[in-house]
Design a protein around this motif. Structure first.
Motif, mmCIF file in Angstrom:
data_model
loop_
_atom_site.group_PDB
_atom_site.id
_atom_site.type_symbol
_atom_site.label_atom_id
_atom_site.label_comp_id
_atom_site.label_asym_id
_atom_site.label_seq_id
_atom_site.Cartn_x
_atom_site.Cartn_y
_atom_site.Cartn_z
ATOM 1 N N THR A 72 -49.384 35.062 27.221
ATOM 2 C CA THR A 72 -49.920 35.583 28.474
ATOM 3 C C THR A 72 -48.768 36.012 29.392
ATOM 4 O O THR A 72 -47.708 35.387 29.417
ATOM 5 C CB THR A 72 -50.854 34.561 29.168
ATOM 6 O OG1 THR A 72 -51.497 35.183 30.271
ATOM 7 C CG2 THR A 72 -50.109 33.343 29.652
ATOM 8 N N THR A 107 -56.147 32.701 27.976
ATOM 9 C CA THR A 107 -56.075 33.090 26.571
ATOM 10 C C THR A 107 -55.901 34.602 26.399
ATOM 11 O O THR A 107 -55.939 35.097 25.275
ATOM 12 C CB THR A 107 -57.342 32.637 25.821
ATOM 13 O OG1 THR A 107 -58.476 33.231 26.468
ATOM 14 C CG2 THR A 107 -57.457 31.118 25.823
ATOM 15 N N THR A 108 -55.704 35.312 27.519
ATOM 16 C CA THR A 108 -55.519 36.755 27.459
ATOM 17 C C THR A 108 -54.161 37.129 28.071
ATOM 18 O O THR A 108 -53.557 36.306 28.784
ATOM 19 C CB THR A 108 -56.628 37.494 28.238
ATOM 20 O OG1 THR A 108 -56.622 37.016 29.599
ATOM 21 C CG2 THR A 108 -57.993 37.254 27.604
ATOM 22 N N LYS A 116 -58.235 37.825 33.921
ATOM 23 C CA LYS A 116 -59.507 38.568 33.960
ATOM 24 C C LYS A 116 -60.137 38.458 35.307
ATOM 25 O O LYS A 116 -59.918 37.577 36.053
ATOM 26 C CB LYS A 116 -60.458 38.021 32.895
ATOM 27 C CG LYS A 116 -59.980 38.390 31.513
ATOM 28 C CD LYS A 116 -60.992 38.023 30.493
ATOM 29 C CE LYS A 116 -60.532 38.498 29.120
ATOM 30 N NZ LYS A 116 -61.532 38.421 28.137
#
Length: 123
Positions: free
Chosen positions: A50, A118-119, A123
């Motif tokens: 990340t 997890t990105t 978000k």
């Protein structure tokens, strides 16, 4: 840190190149758990895949990009340091000193805030 050498070579002024190289070394030594990568022609430091912080260089300054959510808690300190800023980045003129305490706190904030992320981007 070798990964950043091609980027550093794009900075024509040797003094500016040295300043950024020293900054990259400082980040790597202060946060040894961070990984280095280059995406969109920008050197970046990541943690478990990340994004944590990125950098770019221009003629009059270099930019620090911690994502908007990673920048907003530090708007007042960025202003106090006399750095110009947008919603997503702030600029340090080549003639200005680097506020390493600000950068340390900003990087640590992103590491802590994105511990379960997890990105690549928030978000």
């Amino acid at each position: 840190m070798q990964m950043f050498n091609p980027f550093l070579q794009t900075i024509e002024n040797e003094t500016h190149r040295t300043k950024v190289a020293e900054l990259f070394t400082w980040v790597a030594e202060t946060f040894p758990q961070l990984e280095t990568t280059i995406k969109w022609n920008q050197p970046m430091f990541t943690d478990h895949g990340t994004f944590i912080i990125g950098f770019s260089a221009a003629k009059q300054h270099f930019s620090v990009t911690p994502e908007a959510q990673g920048l907003s808690p530090f708007v007042e300190r960025i202003t106090e340091a006399d750095y110009s800023q947008t919603q997503n980045l702030f600029r340090i003129k080549w003639t200005q000193d680097i506020d390493y305490a600000l950068l340390r706190d900003m990087i640590q904030f992103n590491i802590d805030d994105k511990a379960d992320c997890t990105t690549f981007w928030r978000k």
